[in-house]
Scaffold this motif. Structure first.
Motif, mmCIF file in Angstrom:
data_model
loop_
_atom_site.group_PDB
_atom_site.id
_atom_site.type_symbol
_atom_site.label_atom_id
_atom_site.label_comp_id
_atom_site.label_asym_id
_atom_site.label_seq_id
_atom_site.Cartn_x
_atom_site.Cartn_y
_atom_site.Cartn_z
ATOM 1 N N SER A 24 -34.370 36.441 -13.136
ATOM 2 C CA SER A 24 -35.484 36.461 -14.093
ATOM 3 C C SER A 24 -36.821 36.381 -13.372
ATOM 4 O O SER A 24 -37.791 37.014 -13.769
ATOM 5 N N ASN A 25 -36.896 35.615 -12.270
ATOM 6 C CA ASN A 25 -38.119 35.553 -11.473
ATOM 7 C C ASN A 25 -38.450 36.920 -10.886
ATOM 8 O O ASN A 25 -39.591 37.369 -10.931
ATOM 9 N N GLU A 26 -37.424 37.560 -10.289
ATOM 10 C CA GLU A 26 -37.637 38.889 -9.702
ATOM 11 C C GLU A 26 -38.062 39.885 -10.769
ATOM 12 O O GLU A 26 -38.953 40.712 -10.551
ATOM 13 N N SER A 27 -37.433 39.800 -11.920
ATOM 14 C CA SER A 27 -37.762 40.694 -13.024
ATOM 15 C C SER A 27 -39.216 40.482 -13.467
ATOM 16 O O SER A 27 -39.960 41.444 -13.686
ATOM 17 N N LEU A 28 -39.638 39.225 -13.574
ATOM 18 C CA LEU A 28 -41.013 38.915 -13.969
ATOM 19 C C LEU A 28 -42.004 39.384 -12.899
ATOM 20 O O LEU A 28 -43.038 39.974 -13.216
ATOM 21 N N LEU A 29 -41.673 39.149 -11.641
ATOM 22 C CA LEU A 29 -42.555 39.596 -10.552
ATOM 23 C C LEU A 29 -42.707 41.115 -10.549
ATOM 24 O O LEU A 29 -43.799 41.640 -10.333
ATOM 25 N N GLN A 30 -41.612 41.836 -10.799
ATOM 26 C CA GLN A 30 -41.686 43.298 -10.875
ATOM 27 C C GLN A 30 -42.546 43.741 -12.049
ATOM 28 O O GLN A 30 -43.341 44.680 -11.936
ATOM 29 N N ALA A 31 -42.397 43.057 -13.191
ATOM 30 C CA ALA A 31 -43.202 43.393 -14.370
ATOM 31 C C ALA A 31 -44.681 43.135 -14.102
ATOM 32 O O ALA A 31 -45.547 43.934 -14.491
ATOM 33 N N ILE A 32 -44.986 42.035 -13.417
ATOM 34 C CA ILE A 32 -46.384 41.720 -13.081
ATOM 35 C C ILE A 32 -46.934 42.772 -12.129
ATOM 36 O O ILE A 32 -48.054 43.266 -12.309
ATOM 37 N N ASP A 33 -46.171 43.134 -11.090
ATOM 38 C CA ASP A 33 -46.612 44.179 -10.160
ATOM 39 C C ASP A 33 -46.889 45.488 -10.892
ATOM 40 O O ASP A 33 -47.877 46.167 -10.624
ATOM 41 N N SER A 34 -46.013 45.828 -11.809
ATOM 42 C CA SER A 34 -46.187 47.047 -12.596
ATOM 43 C C SER A 34 -47.471 46.985 -13.418
ATOM 44 O O SER A 34 -48.239 47.953 -13.487
ATOM 45 N N GLU A 35 -47.729 45.840 -14.028
ATOM 46 C CA GLU A 35 -48.940 45.667 -14.847
ATOM 47 C C GLU A 35 -50.191 45.699 -13.969
ATOM 48 O O GLU A 35 -51.216 46.274 -14.346
ATOM 49 N N LEU A 36 -50.129 45.088 -12.783
ATOM 50 C CA LEU A 36 -51.263 45.122 -11.856
ATOM 51 C C LEU A 36 -51.593 46.553 -11.454
ATOM 52 O O LEU A 36 -52.764 46.940 -11.379
ATOM 53 N N LYS A 37 -50.566 47.363 -11.221
ATOM 54 C CA LYS A 37 -50.791 48.770 -10.879
ATOM 55 C C LYS A 37 -51.357 49.545 -12.061
ATOM 56 O O LYS A 37 -52.225 50.393 -11.911
ATOM 57 N N ARG A 38 -50.865 49.234 -13.266
ATOM 58 C CA ARG A 38 -51.337 49.927 -14.463
ATOM 59 C C ARG A 38 -52.811 49.622 -14.744
ATOM 60 O O ARG A 38 -53.596 50.501 -15.047
ATOM 61 N N ILE A 39 -53.167 48.359 -14.604
ATOM 62 C CA ILE A 39 -54.542 47.954 -14.870
ATOM 63 C C ILE A 39 -55.486 48.596 -13.868
ATOM 64 O O ILE A 39 -56.592 48.984 -14.189
ATOM 65 N N GLY A 40 -55.038 48.726 -12.640
ATOM 66 C CA GLY A 40 -55.900 49.280 -11.603
ATOM 67 C C GLY A 40 -56.565 48.165 -10.827
ATOM 68 O O GLY A 40 -56.170 47.021 -10.899
ATOM 69 N N LYS A 173 -65.295 43.242 -16.932
ATOM 70 C CA LYS A 173 -65.027 41.808 -16.984
ATOM 71 C C LYS A 173 -63.639 41.474 -17.511
ATOM 72 O O LYS A 173 -62.962 40.622 -16.966
ATOM 73 N N ASP A 174 -63.189 42.160 -18.566
ATOM 74 C CA ASP A 174 -61.860 41.865 -19.113
ATOM 75 C C ASP A 174 -60.772 42.208 -18.106
ATOM 76 O O ASP A 174 -59.809 41.464 -17.943
ATOM 77 N N THR A 175 -60.939 43.323 -17.425
ATOM 78 C CA THR A 175 -59.978 43.721 -16.396
ATOM 79 C C THR A 175 -59.945 42.685 -15.279
ATOM 80 O O THR A 175 -58.875 42.299 -14.803
ATOM 81 N N GLN A 176 -61.126 42.210 -14.874
ATOM 82 C CA GLN A 176 -61.187 41.204 -13.811
ATOM 83 C C GLN A 176 -60.466 39.936 -14.214
ATOM 84 O O GLN A 176 -59.707 39.362 -13.429
ATOM 85 N N ILE A 177 -60.703 39.488 -15.433
ATOM 86 C CA ILE A 177 -60.063 38.262 -15.900
ATOM 87 C C ILE A 177 -58.551 38.450 -15.940
ATOM 88 O O ILE A 177 -57.791 37.596 -15.468
ATOM 89 N N ASN A 178 -58.087 39.590 -16.496
ATOM 90 C CA ASN A 178 -56.646 39.853 -16.568
ATOM 91 C C ASN A 178 -56.008 39.919 -15.188
ATOM 92 O O ASN A 178 -54.915 39.382 -14.971
ATOM 93 N N LEU A 179 -56.660 40.585 -14.251
ATOM 94 C CA LEU A 179 -56.120 40.671 -12.897
ATOM 95 C C LEU A 179 -56.020 39.293 -12.255
ATOM 96 O O LEU A 179 -55.019 38.967 -11.614
ATOM 97 N N THR A 180 -57.043 38.492 -12.433
ATOM 98 C CA THR A 180 -57.030 37.147 -11.859
ATOM 99 C C THR A 180 -55.881 36.321 -12.426
ATOM 100 O O THR A 180 -55.144 35.665 -11.682
#
Length: 193
Positions: A24-40, A173-180
């Motif tokens: 579940s940790n690996e799955s969550l980390l992969q999902a976060i990485d995917s979201e970080l790439k999507r956000i830019g 600003k919203d993107t910055q907050i989300n990325l952080t």
């Protein structure tokens, strides 16, 4: 009568639970990485950017930015804000103030605006002790003075490229907050794994 086997812990179950946790940790980390790439990515601070940047996005519809730095015995400070305009659903840049202070307490304050043509200075205030002396800069009458003052500010880092960088920081600003937040979650999960 009970057997010895009933007192032995079930290592297989414990191992399966641990495997599920790691999975579940690996799955969550992969999902976060995917979201970080999507956000830019957020605008990276340019290498020639020599200011300390302070941002505050929690001023009730306003975003506030302050740049500060030391320059040859002077403290250079740029303060500005962006205000959220509901009709356009975006932040709009407000005029900004540049203050250059000497260690003795005297300072120059420039009221500026940013246009497509660059930085425009509307007036200058000299503060010396208790005295505030203001000079309104008439662009048509003071072209040479205007250019010299703009150069004075540019040498201290107040130039269009830095103002554009601030604008991008606030616009995103919203993107910055989300990325952080996502990076902090990732770091937290990574420490547990």
């Amino acid at each position: 009568m009970s057997t010895l086997g009933s007192f032995v812990p079930d290592f297989e179950f414990s191992s399966a639970a641990e495997t599920k946790k790691c999975s579940s940790n690996e799955s969550l980390l992969q999902a976060i990485d995917s979201e970080l790439k999507r956000i830019g990515h957020v605008e990276e601070t340019p290498s020639e950017f020599t200011f300390e940047l302070n941002r505050d996005f929690n001023k009730g519809g306003r975003a506030y930015v302050e740049l500060t730095k030391e320059f040859q015995g002077e403290l250079v400070r740029l303060a500005s804000g962006y205000i959220f305009v509901p009709q356009s659903q975006r932040f709009e840049f407000e005029d900004f103030t540049v203050t250059i202070s000497k260690h003795g307490g005297s300072r120059l304050q420039f009221d500026c605006s940013y246009t497509l043509d660059g930085i425009s200075i509307s007036n200058i205030t000299v503060v010396d002790g208790d005295q505030y002396l203001e000079f309104e800069l008439n662009v048509d009458e003071n072209k040479n003075l205007k250019k010299a003052l703009q150069k004075y500010l540019e040498v201290r880092g107040i130039k269009p490229s830095n103002i554009e960088f601030i604008f991008k920081c606030i616009s995103n600003k919203d993107t910055q907050i989300n990325l952080t937040v996502l990076k902090k979650i990732k770091n937290f999960i990574g420490q547990i794994a």
